[in-house]
Design an enzyme around this catalytic site. Sequence first.
Site, PDB file in Angstrom:
ATOM      1  N   ALA A 236      14.439 -27.562  12.801  1.00 13.59           N
ATOM      2  CA  ALA A 236      13.505 -28.678  12.613  1.00 13.59           C
ATOM      3  C   ALA A 236      14.017 -29.913  13.343  1.00 13.59           C
ATOM      4  O   ALA A 236      15.226 -30.096  13.491  1.00 13.59           O
ATOM      5  CB  ALA A 236      13.367 -28.978  11.123  1.00 13.59           C
TER       6      ALA A 236
ATOM      7  N   GLU B 258      14.485 -18.735  12.927  1.00  8.87           N
ATOM      8  CA  GLU B 258      13.279 -18.170  12.303  1.00  8.87           C
ATOM      9  C   GLU B 258      12.178 -17.942  13.343  1.00  8.87           C
ATOM     10  O   GLU B 258      11.490 -16.919  13.317  1.00  8.87           O
ATOM     11  CB  GLU B 258      12.793 -19.093  11.170  1.00  8.87           C
ATOM     12  CG  GLU B 258      13.755 -19.061   9.975  1.00  8.87           C
ATOM     13  CD  GLU B 258      13.405 -20.072   8.902  1.00  8.87           C
ATOM     14  OE1 GLU B 258      13.280 -21.267   9.237  1.00  8.87           O
ATOM     15  OE2 GLU B 258      13.245 -19.672   7.734  1.00  8.87           O
TER      16      GLU B 258
ATOM     17  N   GLY C 290      15.187 -23.262  11.743  1.00 10.45           N
ATOM     18  CA  GLY C 290      13.851 -22.942  12.229  1.00 10.45           C
ATOM     19  C   GLY C 290      13.881 -22.283  13.601  1.00 10.45           C
ATOM     20  O   GLY C 290      12.998 -21.483  13.934  1.00 10.45           O
TER      21      GLY C 290
ATOM     22  N   GLU D 298      20.259 -24.074   6.234  1.00 15.48           N
ATOM     23  CA  GLU D 298      19.465 -24.861   5.273  1.00 15.48           C
ATOM     24  C   GLU D 298      20.202 -25.110   3.958  1.00 15.48           C
ATOM     25  O   GLU D 298      20.041 -26.150   3.321  1.00 15.48           O
ATOM     26  CB  GLU D 298      18.131 -24.168   4.987  1.00 15.48           C
ATOM     27  CG  GLU D 298      17.120 -24.254   6.115  1.00 15.48           C
ATOM     28  CD  GLU D 298      17.347 -23.261   7.244  1.00 15.48           C
ATOM     29  OE1 GLU D 298      18.378 -22.539   7.234  1.00 15.48           O
ATOM     30  OE2 GLU D 298      16.503 -23.201   8.156  1.00 15.48           O
TER      31      GLU D 298
END
Length: 699
Positions: A61, A105, A102, A125
């Site tokens: 992110a 991911e 992210g 995270e």
Amino acid sequence: MSASYDLRDGVAVITLNNPPVNGLGYDTRRAVADGIDRAHADPAVRAIVITGAGRAFSGGADIREFGSPKAIAEPNLLSLIRMLDDATKPVVAAVHGTVMGGGLELSLGAHYRVAAPGTNVALPEVKIGLVPGAGGTQRLPRVLGVETALNMIVTGDPVKSELLAAIPGQTLFSKIIDGDLVAGAVAFALEMADARPLPRVRDLPLKHPNADAYFQFARNTVKAMAKNFPAPARCVDCVEQATRRKFDDGMVYEREAFLALMMTPECKALRHAFFAERAASKIPDVPEDTPVRPIARLAVIGAGTMGGGITMNFLNAGIPVTMLEMKQDALDRGIATIRKNYESQVKKGKLKQDKYEARMALLSTTLNYADLSDADMVIEAVFEEMGVKEKVFRALDDVMKPGAILASNTSTLDVDQIAAFTKRPQDVIGTHFFSPANVMKLLEVVRGKHTAKDVLATVMKLGKLIRKTAVVSGVCDGFIGNRMIEQYSRQAGFLLEEGCTPEQVDKAAEKFGFAMGPFRMGDLAGNDIGWAIRKRRYVEKPDLRYSKTADLLCELGRYGQKTGAGWYDYLPGQRAAIPSAVVVKMIEDHRAALGITPRRISDDEIVQRLVFSLVNEAARILEEGIASKASDIDMVYLTGYGFPLWRGGPMCYADTFGLFNVVQAMKRFAKNPLDDGEFWQPAPLLAKLAAEGKTFNPA
Ligand code: NAI
């Protein structure tokens, strides 16, 4: 431009381009989504490669968007990954440098992944109190197996791509590509262009042969290791559900866990600490592009406790150091201590022998100031006496080259006065390290009245280089950290007078989460240090109320661990604190002499009095501009004073408690039978914020 689109041999190459680490901000997500659409619309495109420009695939992110509507604006990360799930042309993620959060991911949404060797792969995270929020807990186990994936998810630590690629049966990476990553990825994509069905991570089966026992074990382990943090146990839950539910149901479970954690105080505290750490290096009136002075050689004056530890930081960073002392035997002792520290690291396997030798080779010593003339910076760590500092700084002023930075490690003395001993006060600064200086993260950088901006910028950058959390403090007695701790110690003394034992106070503070209560801390640091400071300070301020218990303790010669007795008793060679009947009796006699009837004080009151005494002084520090923001004060306490990380620091804790409630509690304490009302006068800033319903840190 936040992602580019090129065509190479019939392969669409989408390149994330959002420096510094290709954070998946809104513009980048939008550009990737457009690229995927465009590639599908173009019949000439047979396959798609997604890669990253610069030094990383993607760090996840974009933290600059955190908390803003842009962070979740469509296409959000989940939608982007869904596009990859629905892709009808093969998608290859080509990763290098960093593929985290992210970013990882996103790559797990691709059909294939190829990696450059040395790529750092992580789902970090958990470090900000969350579970991965875009399928990480559901997809990573499907490509790496439950156990490896869970280890990565609960620790958040990076693992190198080649290590992961070597795991038998893994499908995280189809290939490790040496050399030109994009060329290799394009060639691989062409090889796979016609292979059908397209392999999707979400379709892979996931089972663990002993699921019940394994997950029970995993849960017990993480709960024991991270008892005050809810996220690691939730990571276990999510991975367990990945083995028990259908993929889409597992995704729902993960999302719920993510959203629930987001609201917890622990997650808020961790996120606060994450941003506070980054904010600490930003100084309102010193622009980030301020030029810095080159520091290639360092000098350290004094080879005692602090001088030795400070020196090690720079040797570790590859910067040559010359240590100066008054006598050869002091140098010999200093070097012996540095060697002992390194040798213990070598013995524990934390440092290789050749690195140890390389570090020692950077160290030279001298008794002669003339030998310091080529150093770009000097840090003074001699006795804490103004007269001694004066001699040293006058000598340094004579020999140091123009533009060299002159720093003092003083913990209590006036840096402006020290600067005035030289003809170059603009080059003088305080660098307040914490003991042991080679271990403790905190560095208070003390900005004098005349300290030049580029000197400040240089020292802040140097702090980063030696892996410290550098926080700027203005000049005042005790700077940020010790000025606050003085009020905390005063309050701890009052608690003894009113009826507590040292053990009761320490236990309450430690239950709250402090690494050590005030009395165990005193025994570790040496009670004589505070004694000496009080002798000086309370002569200057004769009306200041404080408990004499700590003085009485020192009069008994009980300085702490170093004398085998302090607030507690110690067995020879051991550090375990044993409650002391002598000390309890000493406190009781003291109360009797003052005519005090002891009362029972609750753990809540103990903790609040300790913490709010920090908070009230911190409010003054903020108001006076000694600290430029509340989050700096939190960083000082998290990294230098053992304040519990999951509470985010004293200011963050006070904000969470509610400043109105803090002031109410202070009013209650002011009415305690022995209180004179002076201590608990709310600082004007605290009173104002509480009245306006505001917080110290921006909400
Ligand atoms: P220390 O007593 O262990 O070491 C001081 C060293 O300076 C001694 O080796 C002494 O021989 C040398 N020295 C004294 N005068 C000198 C001179 N004129 N020229 C060259 N060398 C000289 O003291 P420590 O604990 O290392 O403290 C040093 C400074 O660091 C003090 O200003 C202290 O307030 C500050 N400080 C200490 C902390 C601690 O926990 N010990 C924490 C933070 C700061």
